[in-house]
Scaffold this motif. Structure first.
Motif, short mmCIF file in Angstrom:
data_model
loop_
_atom_site.label_atom_id
_atom_site.label_comp_id
_atom_site.label_asym_id
_atom_site.label_seq_id
_atom_site.Cartn_x
_atom_site.Cartn_y
_atom_site.Cartn_z
N ALA A 42 -10.39 -7.43 7.74
CA ALA A 42 -10.20 -6.35 8.72
C ALA A 42 -9.81 -5.04 8.07
O ALA A 42 -10.13 -3.97 8.57
CB ALA A 42 -9.14 -6.76 9.74
N HIS A 43 -9.09 -5.10 6.93
CA HIS A 43 -8.55 -3.89 6.31
C HIS A 43 -9.18 -3.55 4.97
O HIS A 43 -8.82 -2.55 4.36
CB HIS A 43 -7.03 -4.02 6.12
N GLU A 44 -10.06 -4.38 4.46
CA GLU A 44 -10.74 -4.19 3.18
C GLU A 44 -9.82 -4.41 1.98
O GLU A 44 -10.12 -5.17 1.10
CB GLU A 44 -11.43 -2.84 3.09
N ARG A 45 -8.69 -3.72 1.96
CA ARG A 45 -7.70 -3.92 0.90
C ARG A 45 -6.33 -3.61 1.48
O ARG A 45 -6.20 -2.80 2.40
CB ARG A 45 -7.99 -3.05 -0.32
N MET A 46 -5.32 -4.28 0.91
CA MET A 46 -3.96 -4.08 1.40
C MET A 46 -2.99 -4.19 0.23
O MET A 46 -3.29 -4.85 -0.76
CB MET A 46 -3.60 -5.15 2.45
N LYS A 47 -1.84 -3.55 0.38
CA LYS A 47 -0.76 -3.74 -0.59
C LYS A 47 -0.01 -5.01 -0.19
O LYS A 47 0.04 -5.34 1.00
CB LYS A 47 0.19 -2.53 -0.58
N PRO A 48 0.57 -5.72 -1.14
CA PRO A 48 1.32 -6.93 -0.79
C PRO A 48 2.36 -6.70 0.31
O PRO A 48 2.52 -7.53 1.20
CB PRO A 48 1.97 -7.35 -2.11
N SER A 49 3.03 -5.57 0.28
CA SER A 49 4.06 -5.29 1.29
C SER A 49 3.47 -5.11 2.69
O SER A 49 4.16 -5.30 3.69
CB SER A 49 4.84 -4.03 0.91
N ASP A 50 2.17 -4.78 2.79
CA ASP A 50 1.52 -4.61 4.09
C ASP A 50 1.45 -5.92 4.87
O ASP A 50 1.37 -5.91 6.10
CB ASP A 50 0.10 -4.07 3.92
N PHE A 51 1.46 -7.04 4.17
CA PHE A 51 1.31 -8.34 4.83
C PHE A 51 2.56 -8.74 5.61
O PHE A 51 2.48 -9.55 6.52
CB PHE A 51 0.99 -9.44 3.80
N ILE A 52 3.71 -8.17 5.27
CA ILE A 52 4.97 -8.57 5.88
C ILE A 52 4.93 -8.42 7.40
O ILE A 52 5.34 -9.33 8.13
CB ILE A 52 6.15 -7.78 5.27
N ALA A 53 4.42 -7.32 7.88
CA ALA A 53 4.39 -7.07 9.33
C ALA A 53 3.49 -8.07 10.06
O ALA A 53 3.75 -8.41 11.22
CB ALA A 53 3.89 -5.66 9.60
N TYR A 54 2.46 -8.56 9.40
CA TYR A 54 1.51 -9.47 10.04
C TYR A 54 1.91 -10.94 9.91
O TYR A 54 1.65 -11.73 10.80
CB TYR A 54 0.12 -9.29 9.44
N LEU A 55 2.48 -11.30 8.79
CA LEU A 55 2.74 -12.71 8.51
C LEU A 55 4.17 -13.13 8.84
O LEU A 55 4.49 -14.31 8.81
CB LEU A 55 2.42 -13.02 7.05
N GLU A 56 5.04 -12.18 9.12
CA GLU A 56 6.43 -12.45 9.50
C GLU A 56 7.09 -13.43 8.52
O GLU A 56 7.56 -14.50 8.91
CB GLU A 56 6.49 -12.97 10.93
N THR A 57 7.09 -13.06 7.26
CA THR A 57 7.71 -13.88 6.23
C THR A 57 8.37 -12.96 5.20
O THR A 57 8.39 -11.75 5.38
CB THR A 57 6.67 -14.83 5.59
N THR A 58 8.87 -13.53 4.16
CA THR A 58 9.60 -12.75 3.16
C THR A 58 8.65 -12.23 2.08
O THR A 58 7.59 -12.81 1.85
CB THR A 58 10.66 -13.62 2.48
N PRO A 59 9.03 -11.16 1.41
CA PRO A 59 8.22 -10.66 0.29
C PRO A 59 8.01 -11.74 -0.79
O PRO A 59 6.91 -11.85 -1.34
CB PRO A 59 9.03 -9.49 -0.25
N ALA A 60 9.03 -12.54 -1.06
CA ALA A 60 8.90 -13.59 -2.07
C ALA A 60 7.84 -14.62 -1.66
O ALA A 60 7.04 -15.07 -2.50
CB ALA A 60 10.24 -14.28 -2.30
N ALA A 61 7.83 -14.99 -0.39
CA ALA A 61 6.85 -15.96 0.10
C ALA A 61 5.43 -15.38 0.03
O ALA A 61 4.47 -16.10 -0.30
CB ALA A 61 7.18 -16.38 1.53
N ILE A 62 5.30 -14.10 0.31
CA ILE A 62 3.99 -13.46 0.22
C ILE A 62 3.51 -13.43 -1.22
O ILE A 62 2.34 -13.70 -1.51
CB ILE A 62 4.02 -12.05 0.86
N THR A 63 4.40 -13.11 -2.14
CA THR A 63 4.05 -13.10 -3.56
C THR A 63 3.57 -14.47 -4.00
O THR A 63 2.54 -14.59 -4.68
CB THR A 63 5.25 -12.65 -4.41
#
Length: 136
Positions: A42-63
């Protein structure tokens, strides 16, 4: 009045979908990874921090999630050309293929359940769920 029935049915459908997705996506993809791939589509590219709002998890979990996805060849991380501090996450060809496969698995499951009711009732169900979810 109907809350117990709603909760029971919602839980059953959610559990059935989760089990179906886990089985259908394995061993190359998880539902969390599919969510990331769909966001990237949907967004083509995203920064790792951008996922936080959508996935409702911690930065460490996203990493950790992104690390696994990169190892699996689903995504790549690239430094920004103008600001090397920025890292962009992008989908690979394999990631796009896996995303399409995951979406198809989910759509087949949901369609098999929705086919049990008429097209009119499907439309009504979506409308009513939108009201319950307070979606516009």
């Amino acid at each position: 009045m109907y809350t117990n029935d709603f909760a029971r049915l919602w839980f059953k459908l959610s559990k059935d979908l989760k089990n179906h997705m886990e089985t259908g996506l394995a061993p190359t993809l998880t539902e969390g990874q599919l969510n990331v791939l769909e966001l990237l589509e949907a967004h083509e590219r995203m920064k790792p921090s951008d996922f936080i709002a959508y996935l409702e998890t911690t930065p460490a979990a996203i990493t950790t999630l992104l690390d696994r996805m990169e190892k699996g060849g689903l995504i790549v991380r690239e430094r920004d050309d103008h600001d090397r501090r920025i890292v962009w996450v992008k989908t690979t060809d394999r990631g796009r293929e896996e995303c399409a496969r995951g979406v198809q698995i989910r759509e087949q499951f949901l369609q098999s359940h929705l086919d049990r009711i008429s097209a009119h009732n499907q439309q009504l169900l979506v409308y009513l769920l939108g009201k319950v979810a307070n979606a516009s």
